[in-house]
Design a protein around this motif. Structure first.
Motif, short mmCIF file in Angstrom:
data_model
loop_
_atom_site.label_atom_id
_atom_site.label_comp_id
_atom_site.label_asym_id
_atom_site.label_seq_id
_atom_site.Cartn_x
_atom_site.Cartn_y
_atom_site.Cartn_z
N ASP A 65 0.86 -1.18 0.00
CA ASP A 65 0.00 0.00 0.00
C ASP A 65 0.91 1.23 0.00
OD1 ASP A 65 -1.57 2.19 0.66
OD2 ASP A 65 -2.70 1.15 2.23
N PRO A 66 0.88 2.03 -1.09
CA PRO A 66 1.80 3.18 -1.16
C PRO A 66 1.57 4.22 -0.06
CG PRO A 66 0.31 3.13 -3.06
CD PRO A 66 0.08 1.87 -2.29
N GLU A 67 0.44 4.15 0.62
CA GLU A 67 0.18 5.09 1.71
C GLU A 67 0.46 4.47 3.08
OE1 GLU A 67 -2.82 8.22 -0.38
OE2 GLU A 67 -3.74 6.70 0.88
N LEU A 68 1.09 3.30 3.10
CA LEU A 68 1.44 2.66 4.37
C LEU A 68 2.92 2.27 4.32
CD1 LEU A 68 0.65 1.77 7.12
CD2 LEU A 68 -0.46 -0.24 6.18
N ILE A 69 3.75 3.23 4.75
CA ILE A 69 5.20 3.06 4.66
C ILE A 69 5.86 3.37 6.00
CG2 ILE A 69 5.26 3.57 2.18
CD1 ILE A 69 6.24 6.40 2.88
N ASN A 70 7.13 2.97 6.12
CA ASN A 70 7.88 3.29 7.34
C ASN A 70 8.85 4.44 7.07
OD1 ASN A 70 9.99 2.17 5.90
ND2 ASN A 70 10.07 0.28 7.10
#
Lengths: 211, 220
Positions: free
Chosen positions: A63-68
């Motif tokens: 998910d490109p909107e769920l990153i570290n």
């Protein structure tokens, strides 16, 4: 034998308390996530706005909107929370995180940390959240090699690289040893198998104490 | 009152040369891609950009550097892998950089939004990034005085809005967007969808008072 990076990570994981809120710096410290005992219920913070980081996503489920913080794809565990930058850095600067583990270029005998810049001038400097983590976290652990590729000590009397924080480091974990930063100076906690005090003192460019 | 715009170009009307512009996002999450494309097309130059990163590859913020529209960048981590256009322009001396620790960046933006004259932070004390700044010992600890960081315009990405301009975000696309939305003298928000019903007041993240213009743009 010196500890492998995975063995250093496992050694650090032993010292992370049950239920702790922790932040793992970009680079080597990320390995600690895999070494943690899941039964300890340790909660991982990511400075871009997550508590409760989970495992990497399955291929195709990114998910490109769920990153570290390293801009890698992640998932979140049950009980996770999202928040904005001001709240995230309040957690860091305000002493709400129990432990952070950071990479290091140099650590001084008084716990100064240099890890954000080698002072090179041909590339733009970048600091991110390193200074906030160093300044505010209750316990700042450093994970690094004991000496550079050229054999120069990375634990020194005074850092020559630009500082990340002054007097911030609690404990240093290397491939050769675990060393505490105490008001009296550096104190050897343990050694990798086959390595002893004399060798480690020789490879440390500051006085080393032992109980 | 929030103005709901039909096109990103309409949403950006009035942004001129020399403007200071905050841009939300961390990495590629929460970046207002549609507004940045419209800013590029609009032709404004000599801009000061406030953003955590400097864009990647050939999209969004990176193109503003490629096209030499930016005079100065205020950022914490302008060196993400693929940030070639900022690096190229910086190496040529064509763009200035003010490097700010990430938490100090967020809090300087918040100070501007909240009407504060600055704040003392322990972050960076005794380091090169505190050189020349006023310091103070508070309870035996060193602190650095940091100034508020205002902007003429904030470009924001949110997940959804209602007709009152209330906003909600998604996952780590939230990042700098809520605080920048508060700090822009003119706040322009790109959203994935506009809701016909009001957002539940208990779950509003950015209240509509901070939002001036809205435009729907779905780049996913």
């Amino acid at each position: 034998m010196p500890r492998t990076n995975e063995e250093i990570a496992a050694r650090i994981a032993e010292d992370i308390p049950t239920g702790a809120y922790i932040n793992l710096g970009i680079g080597l410290p990320v390995l600690i996530g895999d070494a943690l005992d899941p039964d300890k219920g340790v909660i991982l913070h990511s400075e871009n706005g997550v508590l409760g980081l989970g495992a990497a996503p399955a291929p195709g489920a990114e998910d490109p909107e769920l990153i570290n913080a390293a801009k890698g794809y992640v998932t979140v565990n049950r009980g996770a929370a999202f928040f904005d930058q001001c709240e995230s850095f309040a957690m860091m600067r305000g002493g709400h995180l129990d432990v952070t583990v950071l990479g290091g270029l140099q650590v001084s005998a008084s716990g100064d940390l240099a890890n954000w810049s080698t002072g090179e001038t041909h590339r733009p400097p970048a600091v991110g959240g390193a200074m906030d983590l160093a300044a505010g976290t209750k316990r700042v652990y450093v994970m690094m090699k004991h000496v550079t590729r050229e054999g120069a000590p990375k634990i020194v009397g005074g850092c020559t690289y630009p500082l990340t924080g002054v007097g911030v480091v609690t404990r240093i974990y290397t491939d050769l040893a675990t060393i505490d930063v105490t008001p009296a100076g550096l104190r050897l906690v343990d050694c990798a198998p086959g390595h002893g005090f004399e060798e480690i003192a020789r490879k440390t460019d500051a006085p080393l104490l032992i109980d | 009152m929030v103005l709901i715009c039909e096109a990103t170009s309409e949403a950006l009307a009035g942004i001129g040369d020399g403007a200071t512009i905050m841009v939300g996002g961390f990495g590629l999450a929460g970046v207002p891609f549609g507004l940045l494309d419209a800013l590029l097309e609009g032709g404004a130059r000599d801009l000061t950009i406030i953003s955590n990163n400097a864009g990647q590859e050939e999209n969004a913020l990176a193109l503003l550097f490629r096209e030499r529209r930016v005079a100065k960048l205020v950022a914490s981590y302008p060196r993400t892998s693929g940030s070639i256009w900022f690096e190229t322009r910086w190496q040529a001396g064509e763009v200035a950089l003010e490097l700010v620790p990430q938490g100090t960046l967020a809090e300087r933006i918040r100070a501007a939004a909240a009407g504060l004259g600055g704040f003392f932070t322990p972050t960076g004390y005794g380091t090169a990034l505190a050189e020349g700044k006023e310091t103070r010992m508070i309870d035996g600890r060193g602190y650095v005085l940091e100034d508020p960081l205002p902007a003429d315009v904030a470009l924001i990405r949110a997940e959804e809005a209602d007709a009152w301009g209330n906003l909600r975000y998604r996952a780590t696309a939230r990042n700098f967007n809520p605080v920048m939305a508060m700090a822009g003298r003119l706040t322009i928000v790109e959203i994935r969808r506009i809701l016909t019903e009001p957002i539940d007041p208990e779950t509003v993240v950015t209240p509509g008072i901070f939002v001036d213009r809205l435009v729907v743009h779905d780049h996913r």
